[in-house]
Design an enzyme around this catalytic site. Structure first.
Site, PDB file in Angstrom:
ATOM      1  N   MET A 102       0.841  -1.198   0.000  1.00 26.02           N
ATOM      2  CA  MET A 102       0.000   0.000   0.000  1.00 26.02           C
ATOM      3  C   MET A 102       0.876   1.247   0.000  1.00 26.02           C
ATOM      4  O   MET A 102       1.705   1.423   0.895  1.00 26.02           O
ATOM      5  CB  MET A 102      -0.892   0.011   1.250  1.00 26.02           C
ATOM      6  CG  MET A 102      -1.841  -1.158   1.351  1.00 26.02           C
ATOM      7  SD  MET A 102      -2.778  -1.132   2.910  1.00 26.02           S
ATOM      8  CE  MET A 102      -1.500  -1.673   4.048  1.00 26.02           C
ATOM      9  N   ILE A 159       2.388  -5.076   8.159  1.00 19.79           N
ATOM     10  CA  ILE A 159       3.806  -4.718   8.198  1.00 19.79           C
ATOM     11  C   ILE A 159       3.961  -3.213   8.012  1.00 19.79           C
ATOM     12  O   ILE A 159       3.497  -2.654   7.020  1.00 19.79           O
ATOM     13  CB  ILE A 159       4.593  -5.458   7.102  1.00 19.79           C
ATOM     14  CG1 ILE A 159       4.440  -6.974   7.277  1.00 19.79           C
ATOM     15  CG2 ILE A 159       6.065  -5.070   7.145  1.00 19.79           C
ATOM     16  CD1 ILE A 159       5.041  -7.776   6.137  1.00 19.79           C
ATOM     17  N   GLY A 189       1.466   4.251   4.648  1.00 25.42           N
ATOM     18  CA  GLY A 189       2.316   3.454   3.777  1.00 25.42           C
ATOM     19  C   GLY A 189       2.781   2.156   4.399  1.00 25.42           C
ATOM     20  O   GLY A 189       3.414   2.173   5.442  1.00 25.42           O
ATOM     21  N   SER A 190       2.465   1.018   3.788  1.00 26.35           N
ATOM     22  CA  SER A 190       2.761  -0.234   4.465  1.00 26.35           C
ATOM     23  C   SER A 190       2.467  -1.438   3.571  1.00 26.35           C
ATOM     24  O   SER A 190       2.345  -1.303   2.358  1.00 26.35           O
ATOM     25  CB  SER A 190       1.925  -0.327   5.747  1.00 26.35           C
ATOM     26  OG  SER A 190       0.605   0.107   5.491  1.00 26.35           O
ATOM     27  N   ARG A 191       2.277  -2.629   4.197  1.00 28.52           N
ATOM     28  CA  ARG A 191       2.096  -3.850   3.427  1.00 28.52           C
ATOM     29  C   ARG A 191       1.347  -4.892   4.255  1.00 28.52           C
ATOM     30  O   ARG A 191       1.440  -4.926   5.478  1.00 28.52           O
ATOM     31  CB  ARG A 191       3.478  -4.376   3.036  1.00 28.52           C
ATOM     32  CG  ARG A 191       3.528  -5.791   2.495  1.00 28.52           C
ATOM     33  CD  ARG A 191       4.930  -6.088   2.045  1.00 28.52           C
ATOM     34  NE  ARG A 191       5.285  -7.487   2.149  1.00 28.52           N
ATOM     35  CZ  ARG A 191       6.512  -7.954   2.001  1.00 28.52           C
ATOM     36  NH1 ARG A 191       7.509  -7.136   1.743  1.00 28.52           N
ATOM     37  NH2 ARG A 191       6.760  -9.243   2.100  1.00 28.52           N
TER      38      ARG A 191
END
Length: 232
Positions: A102, A159, A189-191
């Site tokens: 993301m 994450i 912002g991440s995953r």
């Protein structure tokens, strides 16, 4: 994603987690504008972006226990067989891992990929390297959930990335969840990593865009006909 999807996922309510941030951005804009008018307009643009970041759209979630649904909006960054993090208790054998990255313009609401019961939640402190990197799965700050589904235990790992500094999780162990149900978010912002039990076949490829709560990441069994969806 077509124009209709873009509009549908833009003009939506803001999640309550974002209220304080949007208000703070706007107050700072007013203060800056007091000293220099151009700074107010810059701050206003950033305030609108903050509201956009915390948008919370409804989704048409497929109602099929044979499907693994994307837990987040973003781009499929990895599809591979990987040993899951030890803290999830999913064993030492490789599992199909599908990662959704993301960026700061994606909707960051996280949704359950399957229907089932949350059996484990494990938080691990860590670094904040670029979440697109493969090592982010083991090195970065993360929060892992295990959901017991019809086809076995599904791992879902939030994450944190280079910009993200806050993982939020709203569910607790022993709670039931429905596919597509909101369970958390990661700020800025991440995953998300999804670990699919044995027998699940990937239905996405690296580079593909995914919609949380709608895009099918993996499937168990042979492909079937049309699936009923529920708005949530």
């Amino acid at each position: 994603m077509n124009l209709f999807d873009t509009i549908r996922n833009t003009l939506v309510p803001i999640h309550k987690e974002g209220y304080v941030f949007v208000a703070a951005f706007f107050v700072v804009s007013l203060i800056l504008g007091y000293f220099a008018e151009p700074l107010f307009w810059i701050g206003l643009v950033l305030t609108l972006w903050c509201a956009y970041f915390f948008r919370d759209p409804e989704r048409m979630v497929p109602q099929d226990d044979d499907l693994i649904i994307s837990p987040a909006d973003g781009r499929i960054s990895h599809v591979a067989m990987v040993v899951p993090p030890a803290e999830l208790g999913l064993g030492s054998e490789p599992m199909l891992r599908i990662s959704v990255f993301m960026n700061v313009f994606n909707c960051h609401i996280n949704r359950a990929p399957v229907r089932g019961e949350v059996t484990r939640i494990e938080y691990r402190a860590g670094q904040f390297v670029n979440a697109e990197l493969d090592k982010a799965s083991s090195d970065n700050e993360r929060n892992g959930l295990v959901i017991r589904s019809r086809h076995g235990d599904v791992g879902v790992v939030q994450i944190a990335g280079f910009v993200a500094r806050r993982i939020v999780c709203w569910v607790k162990p022993s709670e039931p969840v429905n596919a597509g149900e909101r369970f958390g978010l990661i700020r800025f912002g991440s995953r998300l990593d999804v670990f699919v039990p044995k027998g699940g076949q990937a239905r996405v490829t690296v580079g593909q865009l995914a919609l949380g709560g709608e895009t099918v990441l993996a499937e168990f069994g042979a492909a079937k006909g049309p699936t009923v969806s529920r708005r949530t």
